[in-house]
Structure formats: C-alpha cells, structure tokens
Design a protein around this motif. Structure first.
Motif, PDB file in Angstrom:
ATOM      1  N   ILE B   4       0.873  -1.178   0.000  1.00 27.59           N
ATOM      2  CA  ILE B   4       0.000   0.000   0.000  1.00 27.59           C
ATOM      3  C   ILE B   4       0.904   1.220   0.000  1.00 27.59           C
ATOM      4  O   ILE B   4       1.844   1.291   0.788  1.00 27.59           O
ATOM      5  N   ARG B   5       0.614   2.151  -0.892  1.00 32.46           N
ATOM      6  CA  ARG B   5       1.437   3.361  -0.889  1.00 32.46           C
ATOM      7  C   ARG B   5       0.538   4.571  -0.708  1.00 32.46           C
ATOM      8  O   ARG B   5      -0.378   4.801  -1.495  1.00 32.46           O
ATOM      9  N   ASN B  22      -0.521  16.026   4.372  1.00 29.92           N
ATOM     10  CA  ASN B  22       0.619  15.608   3.533  1.00 29.92           C
ATOM     11  C   ASN B  22       1.281  14.329   4.030  1.00 29.92           C
ATOM     12  O   ASN B  22       2.496  14.283   4.199  1.00 29.92           O
ATOM     13  N   LEU B  23       0.495  13.308   4.226  1.00 29.50           N
ATOM     14  CA  LEU B  23       1.030  12.062   4.762  1.00 29.50           C
ATOM     15  C   LEU B  23       1.673  11.233   3.662  1.00 29.50           C
ATOM     16  O   LEU B  23       1.103  11.026   2.603  1.00 29.50           O
ATOM     17  N   HIS B  24       2.885  10.764   3.956  1.00 28.84           N
ATOM     18  CA  HIS B  24       3.617   9.952   3.006  1.00 28.84           C
ATOM     19  C   HIS B  24       4.029   8.670   3.717  1.00 28.84           C
ATOM     20  O   HIS B  24       4.812   8.721   4.656  1.00 28.84           O
ATOM     21  N   LEU B  25       3.483   7.557   3.298  1.00 31.89           N
ATOM     22  CA  LEU B  25       3.739   6.314   4.036  1.00 31.89           C
ATOM     23  C   LEU B  25       3.608   5.123   3.115  1.00 31.89           C
ATOM     24  O   LEU B  25       2.721   5.088   2.264  1.00 31.89           O
ATOM     25  N   ASP B  26       4.505   4.152   3.266  1.00 39.59           N
ATOM     26  CA  ASP B  26       4.419   2.933   2.460  1.00 39.59           C
ATOM     27  C   ASP B  26       4.279   1.723   3.349  1.00 39.59           C
ATOM     28  O   ASP B  26       4.973   1.607   4.359  1.00 39.59           O
ATOM     29  N   VAL B  27       3.409   0.816   2.978  1.00 38.01           N
ATOM     30  CA  VAL B  27       3.296  -0.463   3.677  1.00 38.01           C
ATOM     31  C   VAL B  27       3.811  -1.526   2.724  1.00 38.01           C
ATOM     32  O   VAL B  27       3.250  -1.709   1.643  1.00 38.01           O
ATOM     33  N   GLN B  56     -10.240  11.455  -0.077  1.00 37.25           N
ATOM     34  CA  GLN B  56      -9.220  12.395   0.366  1.00 37.25           C
ATOM     35  C   GLN B  56      -9.372  13.712  -0.369  1.00 37.25           C
ATOM     36  O   GLN B  56      -9.917  13.778  -1.459  1.00 37.25           O
ATOM     37  N   THR B  57      -8.887  14.779   0.266  1.00 40.83           N
ATOM     38  CA  THR B  57      -8.936  16.096  -0.366  1.00 40.83           C
ATOM     39  C   THR B  57      -7.885  16.170  -1.458  1.00 40.83           C
ATOM     40  O   THR B  57      -8.100  16.731  -2.523  1.00 40.83           O
ATOM     41  N   SER B  58      -6.713  15.584  -1.196  1.00 38.97           N
ATOM     42  CA  SER B  58      -5.684  15.498  -2.237  1.00 38.97           C
ATOM     43  C   SER B  58      -4.739  14.370  -1.878  1.00 38.97           C
ATOM     44  O   SER B  58      -4.678  13.926  -0.743  1.00 38.97           O
ATOM     45  N   GLY B  59      -3.963  13.938  -2.869  1.00 40.71           N
ATOM     46  CA  GLY B  59      -3.031  12.845  -2.619  1.00 40.71           C
ATOM     47  C   GLY B  59      -3.472  11.582  -3.323  1.00 40.71           C
ATOM     48  O   GLY B  59      -4.613  11.461  -3.771  1.00 40.71           O
ATOM     49  N   ASP B  60      -2.564  10.627  -3.425  1.00 33.76           N
ATOM     50  CA  ASP B  60      -2.865   9.382  -4.126  1.00 33.76           C
ATOM     51  C   ASP B  60      -2.714   8.187  -3.216  1.00 33.76           C
ATOM     52  O   ASP B  60      -1.868   8.171  -2.327  1.00 33.76           O
ATOM     53  N   ILE B  61      -3.512   7.176  -3.484  1.00 37.98           N
ATOM     54  CA  ILE B  61      -3.394   5.925  -2.747  1.00 37.98           C
ATOM     55  C   ILE B  61      -3.218   4.802  -3.758  1.00 37.98           C
ATOM     56  O   ILE B  61      -4.014   4.665  -4.684  1.00 37.98           O
ATOM     57  N   VAL B 212      -0.159  14.712  11.422  1.00 36.41           N
ATOM     58  CA  VAL B 212       1.188  14.719  10.875  1.00 36.41           C
ATOM     59  C   VAL B 212       1.935  13.470  11.313  1.00 36.41           C
ATOM     60  O   VAL B 212       1.796  13.013  12.444  1.00 36.41           O
ATOM     61  N   LEU B 213       2.755  12.923  10.407  1.00 35.03           N
ATOM     62  CA  LEU B 213       3.548  11.742  10.745  1.00 35.03           C
ATOM     63  C   LEU B 213       4.762  12.191  11.543  1.00 35.03           C
ATOM     64  O   LEU B 213       5.581  12.973  11.069  1.00 35.03           O
ATOM     65  N   GLU B 214       4.877  11.689  12.786  1.00 32.29           N
ATOM     66  CA  GLU B 214       5.997  12.098  13.626  1.00 32.29           C
ATOM     67  C   GLU B 214       7.223  11.230  13.371  1.00 32.29           C
ATOM     68  O   GLU B 214       8.336  11.720  13.303  1.00 32.29           O
ATOM     69  N   GLN B 215       6.996   9.928  13.293  1.00 32.37           N
ATOM     70  CA  GLN B 215       8.119   9.019  13.096  1.00 32.37           C
ATOM     71  C   GLN B 215       7.606   7.678  12.630  1.00 32.37           C
ATOM     72  O   GLN B 215       6.500   7.267  12.995  1.00 32.37           O
ATOM     73  N   VAL B 216       8.397   6.995  11.816  1.00 29.51           N
ATOM     74  CA  VAL B 216       8.021   5.632  11.426  1.00 29.51           C
ATOM     75  C   VAL B 216       9.265   4.766  11.512  1.00 29.51           C
ATOM     76  O   VAL B 216      10.357   5.183  11.134  1.00 29.51           O
TER      77      VAL B 216
END
Lengths: 363, 361, 298
Positions: B4-5, B22-27, B56-61, B212-216
């Motif tokens: 999942i991206r 503005n979340l950016h995360l990959d599974v 979503q308001t913006s961004g891709d999944i 907001v993503l703090e840490q992964v």
C-alpha cells in the motif's frame, strides 16, 4: 471516615447470581481495590454498598452499623461512576455544587468548597463549561470534584479510569493515591485492570464470578496467590500453567503431555501430599522466572519460538514446548526469529503448584 | 498480497478541520504497519481514505500496482475489520463468513471448502453453526477476521479491533493475530491508540499526531530512539521522563543546579544543533538506577510514591517539582520520603531541543 | 486533476436534481393548503370560477368577510333572508382547544410517569404489561365505537366535557408510554443515582435532573397526541353532538346542507389549522430526533 463491613452479601438478578456470599472488611482510611474480570460482580457489590441496589441476602455495615433500609443519600457516601454521570445541562460549577445544595449549604459555604476542590484538582479554569465541552480527563476530574466537595465517610469508585486514554490513566493513578492520603478517607475502588490494583491499593480483593478469591497486600496476592484464578489474573504478563503429575518414586513432576520431566523441590514433595489426585496437578511459573537460551543444556526443556513481543523495556517470548505454550520475559536486546529452537529452564524455587481439580494453591 | 502506498495524503473536513496533512507512508507487501496515535491524530481518517470510506482532499493511494483514488471500497480488493465487528446478527457464523463469497457467485462446494479452511486457521470450526449473539467477544472477533480473510484481499485494514476486549483477552488475541499475520504473510494496516499493542504487533510503527507523521520505524527504534518529544512521551509505559535542562559546557544543568555530566563529543553535538538554550532530557524509567542516600548519583531526589507491580516496582521521585518515574526490580526496596541518588544510563539518554521538539542526540 | 473536476461536476448535477425533486414534492403537498387559504379570502361567487384564481391582489380582491362571519354572525340562509344567526364556530373552537389541550396534558403527564417507572423499575410482568398497552393501538378504533358508545350512555358521559377528554387520554396514553419509555431507556440511570448519592430522594433527583432532559421529548410527544385529539372526528361526532362538540364534526355539519359556503368553510379550516401549526412550529426543534441538547459527549 468509616470502615465498611460486607457480610455474606448475596445479590441475584432473577436467575443470575451476581454476588455470592461475599464477606469483606475494609478498614477505616484504607484504599481497597476490588479487582476482577467484567461480570465478576464488582460493580454490583459497590452499588450494594452505596445503597443503589438492595442485597438479596447479607448485610452492609458502616462502622458496625447496619445500612439496611438506609437511602443512598443518608449513607453519606460519594460515588464516582464509570462514565462520570455529570449532569449534562449544568455547568461544571453547578455540577460540583449540587451535593452541597442538597445538604442545604449556604451559597457562601458552597462557593468556598467548590473553589477549594477545583483548585486541588486543577480544574478551576473550567467552572463555566458544560460537560460536553470537556475532554475525558477533565470530565473525570469534575466527577471526582463532585465526590470530594462534601466530606463523605467513604469514597466509592467504579472503574473511573477505564475510559481515559492510557497516558492520562497513569497520571491519574498517582493522583488518586495522593488524594486519598491527603483526604485520609476510606476508598473502595473497583477495576478490571490488575495494574491499577497493584499500584494503588493498600490491599487488593480479587473477585471472580461473584465470589471472593483472595484478599491481601500486593505482595501477598502476587507472591502467594491462593488459587489458579488469582495467579492467572494478577501480573502484567500471565503466569504460565502446565499440567503435570507427581511421580513419587522419581521425586519429579512430569508433564501430562509427556514433553518434559523436572525434579520436584523438597517443599513441593511435602505440599503435594495435600492433594487428592497426584496425577492431576498444575505447575505455575511466572514469565520472569523462566530462563531461555538458544543453546541446549542437560536438564533443560526444549521448545520452538512461536512469537516475540517487544514491549520496549523487555520482550515476551512465546515458546511452544510440545503442545503447550510458555511465555518468557527477556531483556529487550534478546531477539529471535519465530521457529528457532531454544531451551528453557524454570526457577523451581519460585514455582507454584496447584491442585488440578480444586484449583487451590498447594504452595 | 501487495503493498500500500500513501502519497501526499491530505484530508480536510467540511468544517475546516485538517485531519491528515501531507502524509507519506508505504506499507510493504506482507508487512503489518501500525498507525499509532492519540484520538484525533488522523489515524482512523487515513485508514478510511485507504479503504475508500472517505474521499481524500488530495493525494494518491496505491494498492498493489494501481491507483485506487476513484474506486469505491468494494472495488479496491481490501478487507476492513471494524472496532465493533459488524457481524450480521441473525445469520449463522458459517453464513457470516460465506457472505462475501456468495456475493461474487462462487460455487457452493468452493464456498464450503474455503469457509472450512478459514475456520480451521482461526480455530472457530466448532462454532460455525452458532449465531453471533451467543459468541464470546474473542470468538466474534475471529469471525469478523474470517469474513475479512475469506476473499483473500490484497490487504487488511483494521480499525482498533481489540479495543473492546478484556485486558486478558486482548493480550491473547494480539499474539494470535500476530502469529496469523506472520504465517499468512498478509499485508495489514492496523490502527490503534494503545502503544503496547503497537509495539508488540507491528513490523513497523508509524506515530501520528494532529494529522502529521511524527516518526516511522521498527518498534524498538521508536522506543529507543524517538525523534520527537511527542513520540518520546507517547510510546512506552510508563512514559519517558522528560526533564527541562540547559547545556553548560560538558554538563546538562537542571533548574535546581544539579548536573548530569556528558561526554565532550556528545555535548559538542548538542551545541552544534540546538536552536535555543532550552533543552529536554529524555530518560526511560528502566534506565535509571536508584541508590540509597543522595550522594554518588547524577541527581538527587526524594521518593514520592512506591507502586509494587509484582515483577517490578515503580517509584516516582520528586525532582524540582516534577515527578520522575523509575522502575526497579522488586527485590530492591526504598521507602517513601527517602532521599536517593539517580544514576542515568548514558547510552540510553535522549536530548531534545525544547522549541522544535526534535532529538539532538 | 480532471478526475476531481469530473466528480465535482457530477455532484453539481446531482444536487440540482435533488432540489428539483424537493421542489416538486413541496409543491404537491403545499398546493392544497395554498388553495384553501386563498379560497378563504374570496367571495363565494369567485370560488368556483374557471380558470381558478390563485394569487391575491393580482388576480382577485381578497376580502375578510368570511372570517368575520365565521367568528361572529352570518346570514341565516336563503329561506330566512335578512336574518342572521350566531356562528357556532367560536364555541366549537373553544371546545376543541380545551378538550384536546386537557387530554394532551393529562396523557403526557401520566404517560411520562408510567414510562419512567417502566424504564427504571423491575416490575413483575413488565413485558406483558407493555405489550398489553401497545396492543390497544393495534385495533382499528372503529371496532370499539359501539362498546364505547354504550359505555358512555350508561355512565352518562355523553355530551360532557370530561367524557370525551378521558377517551382521548386513553387513546393517547399508549403512544406516550412507548415514546417516553424508549426515551428514558436512553438516559443513563446513573444521573438519578448520582443525584441520590449527592443527597436527594429519588423523586427530587428525577425532578431536578431527569425531567429537564425529558422536556423536549415530552413536547414532541405532545404534538402527536394533540394532533390526534384535534383532528378526531368519528368518536366525538357520535358522543358529543351537542354543546360540547368540537370543530371536525362542526365542519362536517356545514357541508351537509344545500349550497356550501366554500369561502366560510375555508376560513373555518384556516382558523382551525392555526393553533396546531403554531404549536408545532414553536416546538419544532424538539421534534428532530437526535437533538440531544446539552448531553455529555463521550
């Protein structure tokens, strides 16, 4: 300030027996925590003490005085509900003042007490909000303030921290303990979280299916659980239970599944005589009393790693020994992949033995 | 199974709340990634956007090799497990699990085969004929899982599935879920606010706060080396102690002029990166050792409370009007009111910049 | 991104269609009302004109004559030209207000108290009792017409104020009990218990804490009971044909004789409508289910 004596309390709802012959004495000024799983009867017991439920049988005494027929208002207790039960249309200040109005305090007196209590709980800035505008933690403290604003003989608390998120819960645990010491009042606190019980109570009463299992200090219920239930319930990681039989000739405990055999300690050999069926025993050992290593030794048990749970300050490794699962507490650096062969060793001096039929502790 | 991206995901609600920013995360394929954070941090919103229950308001999944932005939840080939199971109450467990298959017109024999296989994996074969009402929460949970698993989706989205269970059951189910995920190699995006759950279950943990993503990172990394003050205070039970300090030459000075000596190299690194004078020292309860009497430690404090927790004891000590938590083995015993010395494990300290909140060392 | 633009365009068309549908439905329901109101301002001759005139001042001259006649006195009829008779409407209207009002108040009060008891207390046979209460609503009322009539005759309740009022109370109670019980079930009993712990008796606790919560629901329920009593025709026509008759039978009687004075009848209807519309409009906020004003969010 008063002691609470519960004598043979029984409460049934139709065919269900919620509380079964419960007898418990809570000392004046003691912080007693009653702990047990959901449905154990803790809330029902608390409500009987408060006068919100009438016992089917048995009695509740405050300082030796029987409270039968005494209304909740007349018992002069304070109750903190699990979901706070703040009066939804009243402001925080009105919520807290409510009990004083009921007792006909003057406006001046009421105001003084409300200020005192809100300052103690650091909610004096929220006085003109409505309950729905407050966060969970704030609502909780308002509920507490409402309880504290009078000086009741007894504080009754029904799982007040359950709905808080976990950071707040830790904070409130120490605050509650501190408040109890400051107010010097009897606290009867009910929860399903054993961590709360261990950290707050002067004494702990363990309840299951309406029956009192054991009552004692933290040390007593942790180190010397009276039966299987207490042993399994108390302790952040559950105690390991392994079915075994006592072999008198070999002086050893052998696993019923045949996967292992361990020499019994001297004390075990004595205590085991108290049971009726030597073939039906349960060995209990806490995860921190088991050692694990990837190398094999002589008198050690063999198993396979099933899952590793990293908890931060320690790991809990689940090892499959034959068909049984053993949980072991290890330092956080200890990392193994599932499937790896390991050997484990029990500290037999710290082990517990339970009767397989009655589930009572033999040692 | 697939990956999942989440790319640059933002969700703004009609009333103006920015739930995700503005979340950016990959599974990765076969990974169990946990979204961890307090209520309102945007984790559930993110999950729902991935699942198609929110737009979503913006961004891709991306799920697998395709962009799923315009697809409805039914077309994304994912399975959702809710907090409240959402089992169909009036039909048997067997039919609950078979339901998604029947919707796609699979043959009766095939349905039977697959339901039996799933039931066996989840160890619920013995309750296939029961109705959800009669099941325990643990069993209901597993039926919900079964219904999700039966379609062999590309990924599982789980929204706090264990929150409603008793503490003991939760611990058991955690292990089962983790083991199951290990075995089946399923890709899972898992939302929770319980940091213990996050640590024990996740291959990696993503900590969110206020959208907001703090840490992964892997659990131990988040625990040992939190990058921000928020992560430091959120992960770990008891939470990491955060003490206000200032740097003076090679030592950290507390408000009451006590000092914690540092290695020169460490002090230099802090000096180079700090944006102001205020710093925060982060040290975990288990990385502090207590000794009787006030002398000999890095800091002195007085024992305020003592909580015996069975396998360890939790003390809170009063340092400068702040309560610091220290855990010790239950064999050590200190009394309330006693003055003790705190010895901090240098290798496990973190220092944060008080204004930016980021870690300096 | 043209995907988003396409989606937005689609939703705009959807929204337009939605409002067109709403407008059509509103038109369907409101048109008869409009016709009636307009008719009430017309002279009798104008009423039956074709094509019909719908807009006052533009298509016809509105007059208040009908309202005045309906409320005071009107021409006695073709055969007694030149004489006037008192309008029976004001009395009928007063009766409607008093009877429906009293019945609503009593039904809501009694029903609420009963509902509270059903909700909070363990009563043996509660389930059966509740079903019994509900089952009275399952009967078509006309089935009980004859027994009720006979009963009223033997009690001497025919043509009285209290007779018909009691009947309306009995008809409205089941509805009130069911609505309010469901409502009380949703209010956690912890509120009263907290108040009792705080020092009040149960009665005081309910009065201070629960009732304020219940008022919106009671008002909403009252609207329905009121409408039922207000519009009731069959029983009141049979049981109270005389002095204590209400407006529905009165209206019906007007239609029966020879030429119908549509203008006056429309005026009567509009006046009859007014109190209900006013009351409903006043309590409109409370009619929306899920309006939990001041409730604690969890």
């Amino acid at each position: 300030m008063s002691s609470i004596t519960i004598k043979n309390l029984t409460k049934s709802f139709g065919d269900t027996i919620a509380v079964d012959e419960l007898s418990l004495h809570i000392e004046d000024r003691e912080f007693l925590v009653m702990v047990g799983p959901t449905g154990a009867g803790k809330t029902t017991t608390l409500r009987c003490v408060a006068g919100l439920e009438r016992p089917t049988n048995g009695a509740v005494l405050f300082d030796g005085e029987d409270m039968a027929g005494v209304s909740p208002a007349a018992r002069d207790v304070a109750f903190v509900f699990q979901d706070y039960a703040l009066y939804p249309r009243k402001m925080v200040s009105a919520n807290i003042a409510f009990p004083l109005e009921a007792r006909r305090y003057t406006k001046a007196q009421t105001e003084a007490e409300v200020v005192r209590v809100t300052r103690m709980l650091r909610i004096d800035g929220l006085l003109d909000r409505l309950p729905w505008q407050l966060s969970g933690g704030e609502q909780q403290r308002v509920a507490l303030a409402r309880a504290m604003v009078r000086t009741p003989r007894v504080f009754l608390m029904d799982e007040p921290l359950t709905n808080l998120d976990f950071q707040l819960r830790a904070q409130m645990r120490s605050e509650l303990k501190r408040i109890q010491r400051e107010l010097d009042v009897t606290f009867f606190y009910v929860t399903n979280d054993q961590l709360e019980a261990l950290s707050m109570g002067d004494r702990i009463a363990v309840l299951n299916k309406g029956r009192l299992q054991q009552v004692g200090t933290q040390d007593e219920v942790y180190e010397h659980p009276a039966n299987l239930f207490v042993a399994s319930f108390i302790g952040s990681t559950r105690m390991n239970f392994l079915k075994c039989a006592y072999n008198a000739d070999a002086g050893a405990l052998t696993s019923v599944m045949g996967a292992w055999s361990l020499p019994a300690t001297a004390e075990m050999r004595v205590r085991v005589q108290a049971t009726s069926d030597l073939g039906n025993l349960i060995l209990g050992i806490r995860p921190e009393d088991v050692q694990i290593s990837p190398e094999a030794g002589d008198d050690e048990l063999k198993g396979q790693v099933f899952v590793v749970e990293p908890l931060g300050d320690r790991n809990v490794v689940d090892v499959a020994v034959g068909p049984e699962m053993v949980k072991i507490k290890t330092p956080p650096a200890f990392l193994l992949d599932p499937g790896v062969q390991v050997s484990i060793r029990f500290s037999m001096s710290r082990a517990h033995l339970f009767d397989g039929v009655t589930h009572e502790a033999l040692m | 199974m697939s990956e999942i991206r989440i790319q640059d995901l933002t969700k703004v609600f009609p009333n103006g709340t920015v739930a995700v920013r503005n979340l950016h995360l990959d599974v990765a394929d076969g990974e169990l990634l946990v979204l961890l954070g307090p209520s309102g941090c945007g984790k559930t919103t993110t999950l729902r956007c991935v699942g198609g229950l929110e737009t979503q308001t913006s961004g891709d999944i991306w799920i697998g090799d395709r962009v799923v932005n315009d697809l409805g939840p039914g077309e994304r080939d994912i399975a959702f497990v809710f907090q409240f199971y959402a089992l169909y109450p009036h039909i048997r467990v067997y039919d609950n699990i078979a339901f998604p298959l029947r919707a796609t017109g699979v043959s009766r024999d095939e349905v039977d085969r697959r339901v039996s296989a799933v039931a066996e994996t989840l160890r619920i074969s013995h309750i296939l004929r029961e109705r959800p009402k009669r099941l325990s929460s643990g069993e209901q949970q597993r039926v919900a899982l079964g219904r999700a698993m039966i379609r062999r989706p590309q990924a599982f989205l789980m929204d706090e599935p264990l929150t409603n269970l008793d503490a003991a059951l939760r611990a058991d189910m955690r292990i089962e879920l983790k083991h199951l995920q290990n075995e089946l190699g399923t890709t899972m995006l898992y939302v929770t606010h319980d940091q213990t759950e996050a640590m024990t279950m996740g291959n990696r943990v993503a900590v969110l706060n206020l959208g907001v993503l703090e840490q992964v990172g892997v659990p131990l990394e988040i625990y040992d080396r939190p990058n921000t003050l928020f992560v430091a205070g959120f992960v770990g039970s008891p939470p990491m102690n955060l003490i206000a300090m200032q740097l003076a030459q090679d030592a950290l000075k507390s408000e009451d002029a006590q000092q914690v000596m540092l290695d020169t190299s460490v002090a230099d690194r802090i000096r180079a990166k700090q944006t102001g004078r205020e710093l925060v020292l982060g040290v975990r309860a288990e990385d502090i050792r207590l000794t009787s009497g006030g002398n000999g430690g890095d800091l002195r404090a007085e024992i305020a409370t003592r909580e015996p927790l069975g396998d360890q004891t939790l003390y809170s000590v009063m340092l400068n009007h702040q309560l610091i938590q220290v855990t010790t083995a239950s064999t050590e015993r200190f009394e309330v009111g006693e003055t003790v010395g705190l010895h901090l494990d240098r290798s496990r300290l973190r220092v944060f910049d008080a204004s930016t909140g980021t870690a300096l060392v | 991104m043209n995907r988003t633009r396409r989606r937005r365009a689609r939703s705009l068309i959807g929204r337009i269609l939605f409002w067109v549908a709403v407008a059509m439905i509103l038109l369907f329901f409101l048109f008869p009302l409009h016709w009636m109101v307009v008719t009430s301002f017309k002279r009798t001759a104008e009423v039956t004109l074709l094509p019909p005139t719908l807009i006052p001042w533009v298509q016809f001259n509105p007059t208040l004559k009908n309202y005045v006649e309906v409320l005071t006195k009107m021409p006695a009829g073709l055969l007694s030209a030149g004489t006037y008779k008192q309008s029976g409407f004001p009395q009928a209207l007063l009766n409607s207000i008093l009877i429906s009002g009293a019945a609503t108040v009593i039904a809501v009060l009694l029903g609420t108290v009963a509902a509270y008891a059903f909700s909070r207390f363990r009563i043996p046979g509660k389930g059966d009792l509740l079903f019994f209460i509900l089952s009275t609503r399952m009967l078509p009322p006309v089935v009980t017409l004859v027994p009720v009539f006979v009963m009223f005759i033997s009690f001497g309740w025919r043509n009285t104020f209290h007779g018909i009022t009691l009947l309306y109370v009995a008809a409205g109670l089941p509805f009130v009990v069911w609505m309010m019980k469901g409502f009380f079930d949703e209010i956690p009993r912890e509120y009263e218990e907290a108040a009792m712990i705080d020092g009040y008796s149960r009665l005081e606790a309910v009065w201070k804490i629960v009732i304020p919560e219940a008022i919106p629901a009671m008002l909403a329920t009252a609207v329905f009971v009121l409408i039922m009593a207000w519009n009731e025709f069959l029983f009141v026509q049979l049981l109270n044909p005389g002095k204590f008759t209400t407006v529905p039978p009165f209206l019906y009687a007007i239609i029966g004789y020879g030429r119908v004075e549509w203008g006056r009848m429309a005026a009567t209807s509009v006046i009859f409508l007014a109190p209900i519309v006013l009351f409903t409009w006043l309590v409109r906020k409370h009619l929306l289910r899920g309006v939990t004003f001041g409730a604690v969010r969890r």
